[in-house]
Motif scaffolding. Structure first.
Motif, PDB file in Angstrom:
ATOM      1  N   PHE B 141      42.193   1.760  37.031  1.00  0.00           N
ATOM      2  CA  PHE B 141      42.008   2.719  35.940  1.00  0.00           C
ATOM      3  C   PHE B 141      41.380   2.049  34.723  1.00  0.00           C
ATOM      4  CE2 PHE B 141      43.438   4.530  31.966  1.00  0.00           C
ATOM      5  CZ  PHE B 141      43.008   5.839  32.094  1.00  0.00           C
ATOM      6  N   ALA B 144      37.779   1.342  35.256  1.00  0.00           N
ATOM      7  CA  ALA B 144      36.921   2.514  35.377  1.00  0.00           C
ATOM      8  C   ALA B 144      36.853   3.307  34.082  1.00  0.00           C
ATOM      9  CB  ALA B 144      37.409   3.394  36.511  1.00  0.00           C
ATOM     10  N   LYS B 145      37.974   3.385  33.373  1.00  0.00           N
ATOM     11  CA  LYS B 145      38.045   4.371  32.301  1.00  0.00           C
ATOM     12  C   LYS B 145      38.269   3.811  30.907  1.00  0.00           C
ATOM     13  CE  LYS B 145      37.838   7.696  35.351  1.00  0.00           C
ATOM     14  NZ  LYS B 145      36.587   8.410  35.530  1.00  0.00           N
ATOM     15  N   SER B 146      38.863   2.618  30.798  1.00  0.00           N
ATOM     16  CA  SER B 146      39.237   2.181  29.448  1.00  0.00           C
ATOM     17  C   SER B 146      38.051   1.547  28.721  1.00  0.00           C
ATOM     18  CB  SER B 146      40.363   1.149  29.526  1.00  0.00           C
ATOM     19  OG  SER B 146      39.830  -0.088  29.935  1.00  0.00           O
ATOM     20  N   SER B 147      38.196   1.398  27.436  1.00  0.00           N
ATOM     21  CA  SER B 147      37.175   0.749  26.621  1.00  0.00           C
ATOM     22  C   SER B 147      36.925  -0.668  27.120  1.00  0.00           C
ATOM     23  CB  SER B 147      37.631   0.661  25.174  1.00  0.00           C
ATOM     24  OG  SER B 147      38.113   1.897  24.757  1.00  0.00           O
ATOM     25  N   TRP B 148      38.044  -1.363  27.350  1.00  0.00           N
ATOM     26  CA  TRP B 148      37.941  -2.746  27.803  1.00  0.00           C
ATOM     27  C   TRP B 148      37.183  -2.830  29.120  1.00  0.00           C
ATOM     28  CZ3 TRP B 148      40.499  -4.535  32.285  1.00  0.00           C
ATOM     29  CH2 TRP B 148      40.411  -5.913  32.500  1.00  0.00           C
ATOM     30  N   LEU B 150      35.133  -0.755  30.445  1.00  0.00           N
ATOM     31  CA  LEU B 150      33.733  -0.355  30.293  1.00  0.00           C
ATOM     32  C   LEU B 150      32.900  -1.519  29.759  1.00  0.00           C
ATOM     33  CD1 LEU B 150      32.039   2.202  30.542  1.00  0.00           C
ATOM     34  CD2 LEU B 150      32.436   2.575  28.116  1.00  0.00           C
ATOM     35  N   ALA B 151      33.422  -2.130  28.706  1.00  0.00           N
ATOM     36  CA  ALA B 151      32.690  -3.240  28.102  1.00  0.00           C
ATOM     37  C   ALA B 151      32.586  -4.390  29.091  1.00  0.00           C
ATOM     38  CB  ALA B 151      33.410  -3.692  26.836  1.00  0.00           C
ATOM     39  N   ARG B 153      32.645  -4.308  32.363  1.00  0.00           N
ATOM     40  CA  ARG B 153      31.708  -4.034  33.448  1.00  0.00           C
ATOM     41  C   ARG B 153      30.267  -4.147  32.962  1.00  0.00           C
ATOM     42  NH1 ARG B 153      32.114   1.255  35.426  1.00  0.00           N
ATOM     43  NH2 ARG B 153      33.504   1.842  33.730  1.00  0.00           N
ATOM     44  N   SER B 154      30.039  -3.721  31.725  1.00  0.00           N
ATOM     45  CA  SER B 154      28.664  -3.822  31.236  1.00  0.00           C
ATOM     46  C   SER B 154      28.249  -5.291  31.150  1.00  0.00           C
ATOM     47  CB  SER B 154      28.512  -3.122  29.891  1.00  0.00           C
ATOM     48  OG  SER B 154      29.113  -3.879  28.872  1.00  0.00           O
ATOM     49  N   TYR B 167      29.641  -5.875  21.598  1.00  0.00           N
ATOM     50  CA  TYR B 167      30.711  -6.698  22.156  1.00  0.00           C
ATOM     51  C   TYR B 167      30.180  -8.094  22.425  1.00  0.00           C
ATOM     52  CZ  TYR B 167      32.644  -2.122  23.434  1.00  0.00           C
ATOM     53  OH  TYR B 167      33.107  -0.851  23.427  1.00  0.00           O
ATOM     54  N   LEU B 172      34.352 -11.375  26.346  1.00  0.00           N
ATOM     55  CA  LEU B 172      34.769 -10.484  27.432  1.00  0.00           C
ATOM     56  C   LEU B 172      34.952 -11.259  28.729  1.00  0.00           C
ATOM     57  CD1 LEU B 172      32.503  -7.424  26.717  1.00  0.00           C
ATOM     58  CD2 LEU B 172      34.987  -7.347  26.984  1.00  0.00           C
TER      59      LEU B 172
ATOM     60  N   VAL C  93      22.834   0.721  31.046  1.00  0.00           N
ATOM     61  CA  VAL C  93      23.325   0.010  32.230  1.00  0.00           C
ATOM     62  C   VAL C  93      23.107   0.912  33.429  1.00  0.00           C
ATOM     63  CG1 VAL C  93      25.292  -1.091  33.328  1.00  0.00           C
ATOM     64  CG2 VAL C  93      25.058  -1.138  30.840  1.00  0.00           C
ATOM     65  N   PHE C  96      25.878   2.370  35.651  1.00  0.00           N
ATOM     66  CA  PHE C  96      26.907   3.186  35.008  1.00  0.00           C
ATOM     67  C   PHE C  96      26.538   4.663  35.056  1.00  0.00           C
ATOM     68  CE2 PHE C  96      29.101   0.103  31.818  1.00  0.00           C
ATOM     69  CZ  PHE C  96      29.437  -0.711  32.876  1.00  0.00           C
ATOM     70  N   LEU C 104      29.981   3.454  25.951  1.00  0.00           N
ATOM     71  CA  LEU C 104      29.784   2.045  25.607  1.00  0.00           C
ATOM     72  C   LEU C 104      29.165   1.900  24.218  1.00  0.00           C
ATOM     73  CD1 LEU C 104      29.975  -0.836  26.730  1.00  0.00           C
ATOM     74  CD2 LEU C 104      27.628  -0.596  27.539  1.00  0.00           C
ATOM     75  N   LEU C 110      38.308  -2.729  21.698  1.00  0.00           N
ATOM     76  CA  LEU C 110      38.654  -2.922  23.098  1.00  0.00           C
ATOM     77  C   LEU C 110      40.033  -2.400  23.440  1.00  0.00           C
ATOM     78  CD1 LEU C 110      37.350  -6.468  23.930  1.00  0.00           C
ATOM     79  CD2 LEU C 110      36.414  -4.269  24.550  1.00  0.00           C
ATOM     80  N   ALA C 114      41.436   4.706  24.179  1.00  0.00           N
ATOM     81  CA  ALA C 114      40.504   5.799  24.363  1.00  0.00           C
ATOM     82  C   ALA C 114      39.873   5.748  25.743  1.00  0.00           C
ATOM     83  CB  ALA C 114      39.418   5.745  23.300  1.00  0.00           C
ATOM     84  N   HIS C 115      39.890   6.841  26.373  1.00  0.00           N
ATOM     85  CA  HIS C 115      39.358   7.047  27.690  1.00  0.00           C
ATOM     86  C   HIS C 115      37.837   7.112  27.573  1.00  0.00           C
ATOM     87  CE1 HIS C 115      38.960   9.113  31.497  1.00  0.00           C
ATOM     88  NE2 HIS C 115      40.231   8.861  31.723  1.00  0.00           N
ATOM     89  N   VAL C 116      37.161   6.725  28.633  1.00  0.00           N
ATOM     90  CA  VAL C 116      35.711   6.835  28.627  1.00  0.00           C
ATOM     91  C   VAL C 116      35.284   8.240  28.232  1.00  0.00           C
ATOM     92  CG1 VAL C 116      33.699   6.898  30.131  1.00  0.00           C
ATOM     93  CG2 VAL C 116      35.297   4.995  30.288  1.00  0.00           C
ATOM     94  N   ARG C 119      35.444   8.850  24.545  1.00  0.00           N
ATOM     95  CA  ARG C 119      34.451   8.151  23.743  1.00  0.00           C
ATOM     96  C   ARG C 119      33.062   8.738  23.943  1.00  0.00           C
ATOM     97  NH1 ARG C 119      34.804   2.153  24.897  1.00  0.00           N
ATOM     98  NH2 ARG C 119      34.018   1.831  22.807  1.00  0.00           N
TER      99      ARG C 119
END
Ligand SMILES: Nc1ncnc2c1ncn2[C@@H]1O[C@H](COP(=O)(O)OP(=O)(O)OP(=O)(O)O)[C@@H](O)[C@H]1O
Ligand SMILES: Nc1ncnc2c1ncn2[C@@H]1O[C@H](COP(=O)(O)OP(=O)(O)OP(=O)(O)O)[C@@H](O)[C@H]1O
Ligand SMILES: [Mg+2]
Ligand SMILES: [Mg+2]
Lengths: 340, 291, 487, 317
Positions: B141, B144-148, B150-151, B153-154, B167, B172, C93, C96, C104, C110, C114-116, C119
């Motif tokens: 989860f 896939a979904k959290s800010s952390w 997302l950053a 994975r990018s 970031y 990271l 990306v 994504f 993003l 971080l 907040a859920h994707v 955001r």
């Protein structure tokens, strides 16, 4: 690399070594003496250093060729094993009539085996997009099991009692100069390969293309150079060199295949290549450095309670020390470049 | 095989691979995972042997795993050194360090050790297994979904976009290494204080490398990776079953099976980015700012 | 300092080494207007925009927003005060989803839970407001370029930016997509934002801008309300006086060379970069392809090289082009990515073509002595300023790097020479030399396709001039055509 | 002769007297494996303490094996033990180059004037374990777990099975399971569980340093285990009912004495219960549960083995 840098690096590495010994509570003076004696103490010691450096020269060269072509081959270990197995297969075939003239044929088989195994990883990347780092990790495991299978099956010794191949007949074994010394002509084959690889990389079209593709694939593409084929070639050459290392170890110091045949020389090619600055000529001093380190630390392990595991620490610290020192240098360089 | 037993034996690979998933998603390949597991295994056992507390043992494994990861990260992330070279060296270091300490602490000619093990409940579950079962969806989860996530994975896909979004790729990745290192240490600890209550030189026996491959096999998804680990675990059990029931297949070939299967899967999946997700685009590439 | 609303640029200068990218520029951007910034390639537009948005630090000068200085050189903080840039090169990306990319871009914390989805919400709301249908779950790599451009814009809109700088957003869009984008720009303008737009195409500027500022070679040339100017005036401001007269025309009517019929080529993202073009280049002829970057030049060139997939026919001397009986040489657009192996020496980079040179090799071997002599010869003849051919190519200046690429291509005596901006970064003498060499190659019977954005070069060299505009070929010349004014 | 003339004493070592007796041990694996390699290490230490010899040991296998043998010979070592079949053939060959050094390998059949082999008759202990297992098994099934399928290991397991069959022809023998990797305790445990899952309630092992995994599995499933190589009866798992042990000291000392007294002649010698080199020891804390008749029977069998009345099968290798 400037001579000055080399000297600085050498001093740094000795300091790192001294520190490691001290941290593990070994008496620094006597330990260093034992290491030095084991590496250079007498002609036997020097021979041992050279014999240990031999496979390292070849696997190091193998890594240089692959990495120059942009292929992160870490499958030297597997290619080494498969090379030795191919050599052993030929030996088994010619066993009834072990004429010395078969010697070159056996080494060629080792090269072919290693090259084929390298090509497999190359094909996985070029055709199927499987990262070389991942595929070669897996192929290393497969090679180890294949070896185990071979020495309990098709390559097992004639009496089928122990998991080993037959001892290589004297006529086929690599010639030695002194029965009491370890030194064999494989060392000179390895040195010859340094020249060959150096000529290949810098004085042939194919070698040039490997370097070009490794540096910038786009340039190759824009000039009709088939990058995929070139990378396949670099993996084949790389694997072939590692296979040759396996063949030489098999015909020389080991004399037979068994479960314990692989001794990590394939893996150690990686730091060697790095230490050599991806330059074939640099592989010789790098391999000698490691050969001496191994011969020396084996001696340390033989005559103290340092134990065989201590050797790994010394080796690891030697590599990390080198990487650390070279990134420090890099940073100074980029800092200087960034200033303008 | 009893599913909990299957899970138990698959857990070391699964836990390590879960951490490795985070690491690879951030763009690194933690080649020294094997060594991290081994030090985790040893230090957990050692601390349990000294203190008798399994909790402290697990804590020690987390710490040493993090420490190994920091060393790897310092070289590869902050110094942009080659991941393979540093990883290889750290694997050697781990074998040497644990072997040397093991000898100095438990005798030159060795000793079969037996230390306290993790208590089990509910028919064989234990704290670490629960952690694994909870960890898979949670990390899944978060990734896939959290800010952390997302950053993170990018950073594994396109580090420049990460930096453009504000970031730090380096931070990271260091964070990812910490997670991967701690889980690697825990995975090793589970071998010694979860499954066997014992330690021997090199007792991780290549599981770290298998875990790295399982991440690819599981297509960089926590669930996929868990399934891959269970699959390999099941294949392994089957292999023992074969032997115990007298099926005559050369056992080295059976032992090669997991690796060959993984390779075959990779060949089939190949370059197809679309098939259940592909490798992070920047996997294994060092990031240097301002390039 | 005026406390006036708006973004004020005062006396901004930016140098890159010896190059003055921006020379004491003044400009003002007001809320509620669409302000177009015009100029040739390399005029300094992107650099100026980078300064406005914090991505580039100026050497001197100031930028104030609503009276207060902006956090110069700190893009991240500029974003916080509502200044956003939509980059010329997308920072998306591709693995994504749309939602993930939108999320993003929203200010990082971080540890916020907040859920994707949360955001991405503001950006998605903006999409709805603008009437754009966006599927948040779609993967970026599956989208068309037009859609990507929209996502790139939505990223900025999620944060309720007050200043939006668009760097060439239309370069890759279809006419319908351009119209739609302009509708949105107007809507955003009417919401009271500052809109800055970089565009090369005058017709587009005429369609949407309220005011224009023109830069040329790093200097401010003019600022004017749109109503008080016209396309010809703008074109003249941009490129200066149009060069007239030709040099050394080909005798014309050489042997048949390359004939392209109905050529269509896709770009890297699968967009239609070149649409159904047909042309002929005879041996002994230079055909110049004018036009602004990004109108299909690279794609067309690579299709001619047969290194990019295409539909349509290309023949040379009547037979389908095949590398086996045709020697092709290429001078790519971007020397650092496609032209040079930066980790290798000058000699090695010359060998990119030279390693095929029969006189330099014997079978698989390269004859070192001859290679050295040959490389030294090239270095001398092309005036590559280096201590020796063994020097790393990365240590050369940009112009000398370019000479390496040009010299090796010309030296290989090609039948077909494909050239993109061959003199970019060269000084006058070198430029003259390259031009001479190209004419020599032409006179030697090569068919040459010259893609250039430099009008002087185009008219100086080309025997015939064509213009590429959005992947289509036009015959008409003149400044208006050059900047894509006509539709 | 050549070997000693050219060899020098390493610096930093105590000055060597001409009488100094130097013995080296080369093992294929780590000497802290609580099994095969560990017992040789203990044997070497006995030579050190009982004969005040200079001893050294090194782990060296594969391509390193011959090098290590030569290295000791070059240094003038009088006796070099190679602890495994893999040292036998190379040893016999190298011996020709170093006539003043004796090379002895554990198992193997090649001999030379100054090279030979000795072999522990561990099969005897395993045979008795098989007898005990067959007599005591409640499920009627017994099994074994081992690291790899090498002849020295396979032979002991065969003897275990032969003992079981002799004691109870109806006993079901689960085929041995190999787990492949020396240190892999978890693998050993999993392998053991697969044998237990087939219904076995007695298990013998050749798992060396991974043996704890075997014991642990047996303990968790309430099964019984035999220790091997060394006396493992006191293992904290409490699952070990008896051990088939090698007592290395007498064999190592005997060989070393022969060499020291220059009486060694290349031979293959066997060390078994007759030489007090092999034993089968029932766990004292377990004796209560063993039927007294069985204890007696086992004692009788030991005596028969020693007297030569009972010959335990063993493989040649
Ligand atoms: N980072 C840099 N380092 C060195 N020179 C630079 C850098 N960025 C820009 N330049 C130079 O500054 C000048 C202005 O560049 P800029 O990108 O602003 O042009 P532009 O007007 O946006 O052109 P285009 O239409 O091609 O995008 C060019 O000559 C360019 O080569
Ligand atoms: N300058 C060129 N223009 C067009 N096509 C070329 C040019 N140089 C090479 N090619 C083509 O590109 C392909 C690869 O070129 P390469 O130099 O490898 O050919 P080669 O001499 O046959 O080498 P190889 O021995 O590797 O096959 C060939 O089909 C060749 O005809
Ligand atoms: Mg620009
Ligand atoms: Mg060809």
């Amino acid at each position: 690399m400037k001579l000055w840098n080399v000297a600085g690096m050498a001093v740094g590495l000795v300091l790192v070594l001294v520190l490691t010994l001290a941290v593990f509570g070994l008496p620094v003076g006597p330990s260093l003496a034992l290491i030095g004696e084991g590496a250079f103490g007498d002609k036997f010691a020097i021979a041992r250093t050279l014999v240990k450096a031999t496979p390292l020269v070849l696997t190091g060269l193998g890594m240089v060729v692959a990495w120059k072509g942009g292929m992160y081959n870490i499958g030297g270990e597997g290619q080494y094993i498969i090379g030795a197995m191919f050599a052993a297969t030929v030996v088994k075939g010619v066993l009834p009539n072990p004429h010395p003239l078969f010697g070159p044929l056996i080494l060629v088989a080792a090269v072919v085996g290693g090259a084929g195994y390298g090509l497999l990883a190359g094909w996985l990347y070029v055709a199927r997009g499987v990262e070389v780092v991942i595929s070669t990790i897996l192929l290393n495991f497969v090679a180890v099991q294949l070896l185990r299978y071979a020495v309990t099956g098709p390559l097992q010794e004639a009496k089928r009692q122990v998991p080993e191949s037959d001892l290589v007949p004297k006529a086929l074994a690599l010639a030695k100069f002194d029965r009491q010394m370890d030194l064999h002509i494989g060392t000179f084959i390895a040195l010859a390969m340094v020249v060959v690889v150096w000529l290949f990389l810098f004085y042939t079209r194919a070698g040039y293309r490997i370097r070009l593709v490794g540096d910038n694939r786009n340039v190759a593409r824009a000039n009709f150079i088939p990058a995929g084929r070139v990378q396949l070639l670099s993996m084949a050459v790389s694997g072939g060199l590692c296979g040759l290392a396996g063949g030489i170890d098999y015909l020389g110091p080991a004399g037979q295949l068994g479960f314990n045949f692989p001794q990590d020389w394939g893996f150690l090619g990686i730091p060697i290549a790095l230490l050599a600055g991806l330059n074939p000529a640099g592989v010789v001093p790098a391999a000698l450095y490691f050969g001496a380190l191994f011969a020396g630390s084996d001696n340390l392990a033989r005559y103290t309670t340092a134990g065989p595991t201590m050797i790994f620490v010394i080796q690891a610290v030697a590599v990390l020390g080198f990487v650390g020192l070279s990134t420090l240098r890099l940073r100074r360089k980029t800092a200087a470049a960034g200033a303008d | 095989m009893d599913p909990i037993e299957l899970l138990r034996y698959a857990a070391p690979v699964a836990i390590a691979a879960l951490g490795e998933t985070v690491v690879q998603r951030a763009g690194l390949i933690h080649i020294s995972l094997e060594g991290t597991m081994l030090t985790g295994a040893f230090f957990a056992m050692w601390v349990v042997a000294l203190t008798g507390s399994v909790g402290l043992g697990l804590g020690a494994a987390l710490l040493i795993g993090a420490a190994m990861a920091i060393v790897f990260g310092w070289f590869t992330i902050w110094r942009a050194a080659d991941q393979v070279v540093v990883g290889t060296a750290l694997n050697l270091l781990a074998i040497g360090l644990t072997g040397t300490l093991f000898r100095s602490q438990f005798g030159q000619s060795g000793k079969l050790l037996s230390v306290g093990k993790l208590p089990t409940f509910w028919g064989g579950l234990d704290l670490v297994l629960v952690l694994l079962l909870v960890g898979v969806p949670v990390i899944g989860f978060l990734l896939a979904k959290s800010s952390w996530g997302l950053a993170l994975r990018s950073a594994g896909e396109y580090p420049k976009a990460t930096e453009a979004a504000g970031y730090s790729v380096l931070r990271l990745r260091t964070g990812a290494m910490l997670v991967g290192g701690m889980l690697g240490g825990l995975a090793g600890a589970y071998l010694t204080v979860g499954i066997t209550g014992s330690f021997a030189d090199n007792c991780t026996a290549g599981r770290g490398f298998v875990a790295i491959a399982m991440v690819t096999f599981g297509r960089w998804r926590p669930w996929g990776v868990l399934l891959a680990a269970l699959f390999i675990g099941a294949a392994d059990s089957l292999q023992f079953r074969f032997q115990a029931s007298g099926v005559q297949v050369p056992y080295p070939l059976i032992m090669a099976m997991p690796y060959v299967l993984t390779l075959l899967v990779l060949v089939v999946v190949g370059k197809g980015k679309r098939f259940a997700g592909g490798a992070p685009a920047a996997l294994g590439q060092a990031f240097r700012r301002g390039e | 300092m005026t406390a006036e609303a708006g973004l004020h640029v005062e006396n901004v200068t930016k140098r890159y080494g010896a190059l003055v990218a921006l020379d004491a520029i003044d400009a003002t951007f007001f809320p509620g207007e669409i302000h177009a910034v015009l100029g040739e390639n390399g005029a300094g537009k992107s650099t100026l925009m980078g300064i406005l948005t914090g991505f580039v630090t100026p050497d001197s000068g100031s930028v104030t927003y609503n009276g207060a200085p902006i956090p110069v050189g700190r893009a991240f903080e500029c974003k916080k005060i509502g200044i956003e840039m939509i980059h010329q090169h997308f920072t998306l990306v591709s693995a994504f989803t749309v939602a993930e990319n939108l999320a993003l871009a929203r200010l990082p914390s971080l540890y916020s839970l907040a859920h994707v989805r949360d955001r991405a919400k503001p950006s998605l709301a903006a999409a709805e407001r603008l009437g754009w249908a966006v599927d948040p779950e779609a993967r970026i790599r599956d989208l068309s370029v037009g859609a990507l451009q929209r996502i790139e814009i939505l990223k900025a809109l999620g944060g309720d930016a007050r200043v939006l700088v668009f760097d060439e957003p239309t370069a890759v869009l279809s006419p319908d997509e351009v119209d739609d984008l302009f509708r949105v720009l107007r809507q955003l303008r009417d919401e009271g934002r500052i809109i800055v737009l970089i565009a090369h195409k005058l017709s587009e500027v005429m369609a949407v801008a309220d005011r224009v500022t023109v830069l040329r070679k790093g200097k401010w040339i003019a600022t004017s309300p749109l109503a008080e100017t016209n396309q010809t005036q703008l074109a003249t401001w941009m490129v200066g006086e149009l060069p007239v007269g030709h040099v050394a025309r080909s005798s014309g009517g050489g042997q048949p060379g390359i004939v392209a019929k109905g050529l269509s080529v896709k770009g890297d993202r699968g967009e239609d970069s070149v649409r159904n073009v047909s042309f002929e280049i005879r041996r002994g002829e230079i055909v110049g392809f004018g036009g602004v970057d990004g109108n299909g030049q690279v794609e067309l060139a690579e299709a001619l090289l047969s290194i990019r997939a295409r539909t349509g026919d290309i023949t040379f001397a009547g037979v389908p082009v095949s590398p086996d009986h045709l020697r092709i040489a290429y001078i790519p657009q971007d020397r650092q990515t496609d032209g040079l192996a930066m980790g290798m020496s000058i000699e090695d980079n010359l060998l990119v073509t030279g390693h095929r040179n029969l006189s330099l090799r014997r079978g698989p071997l390269l004859i070192a002595k001859r290679v050295h002599a040959w490389a030294r010869g090239l270095v001398e003849r092309f005036g590559i300023k280096a201590s020796s051919p063994e020097e790393m190519v990365s240590s050369l200046s940009g112009g000398n790097q370019q000479k390496v690429v040009v010299s090796r291509a010309l030296e290989s005596q090609p039948d077909l020479l494909i050239v993109l901006n061959p003199t970019r970064g060269l000084d006058i003498k070198a430029t003259e030399y390259v031009h001479e060499k190209m004419i020599e190659a032409r006179n030697g019977g090569a068919a040459i396709a010259l893609f250039t954005t430099d009008l002087d070069e185009l008219y100086a060299l080309a025997d015939r001039v064509l213009f590429l505009s959005r992947g289509e070929l036009r015959e008409e010349g003149g400044a208006a055509a050059l900047v894509g004014a006509s539709r | 002769s050549a070997g000693n003339e050219t060899a020098k004493t390493p610096e930093g070592e105590k000055p060597s007297t001409t009488q100094e007796f130097k013995v080296a041990l080369i093992t294929p694996g780590k000497v802290n494996d609580s099994g095969w390699n560990a017992l040789a290490y203990d044997g070497l230490q006995a030579i050190k303490s009982d004969m005040s010899a200079t001893v050294d040991n090194q782990e060296a296998a594969g391509p390193k094996a011959q090098e290590a043998m030569r290295a000791y010979a070059q240094k003038g070592y009088n006796l070099v033990f190679g602890h495994g079949y893999e040292y036998n053939e190379p040893g016999a060959e190298i011996a020709a180059d170093f006539p003043d050094t004796v090379f002895v390998s554990s198992s193997g059949g090649k001999t030379a004037k100054n090279a030979g082999a000795f072999r522990f008759y561990l099969e005897q202990g395993f045979y008795l374990a098989g007898v005990m297992a067959a007599k005591m098994s409640k499920t009627g099934k017994i099994g074994s777990v081992a690291v790899i399928d090498v002849p020295s290991i396979a032979s002991t397991i065969k003897a275990y099975e032969a003992g079981a069959k002799a004691a109870n022809p109806k006993i079901v023998i689960i085929p041995p399971v190999f787990f492949g990797n020396e240190g892999d305790i978890a693998g050993a445990k999993k392998a053991t569980e697969s044998v237990l899952a087939q219904g076995a309630d007695f298990i013998i092992h050749q798992a060396n340093s991974a043996a704890q995994g075997v014991f642990d599995a047996c303990k968790e499933r309430g099964a019984n285990a035999f220790g091997s190589n060394s006396d493992q009866n006191e293992n904290p798992s409490g699952a070990v009912v008896a051990s088939a042990t090698i007592i290395a000291k007498p064999a190592f000392l005997a060989l070393a004495k022969q060499v020291q007294e220059k009486k060694y002649e290349g031979a293959v010698s066997l060390f078994g219960m007759e030489q007090d080199a092999i034993d089968f020891v029932i766990n004292p804390t377990f004796t209560a549960k063993v039927p007294p008749e069985l204890v007696k029977e086992l004692e009788q069998m030991k005596a028969d083995i020693k007297s030569g009345k009972l010959v335990v099968p063993k493989a040649e290798f």
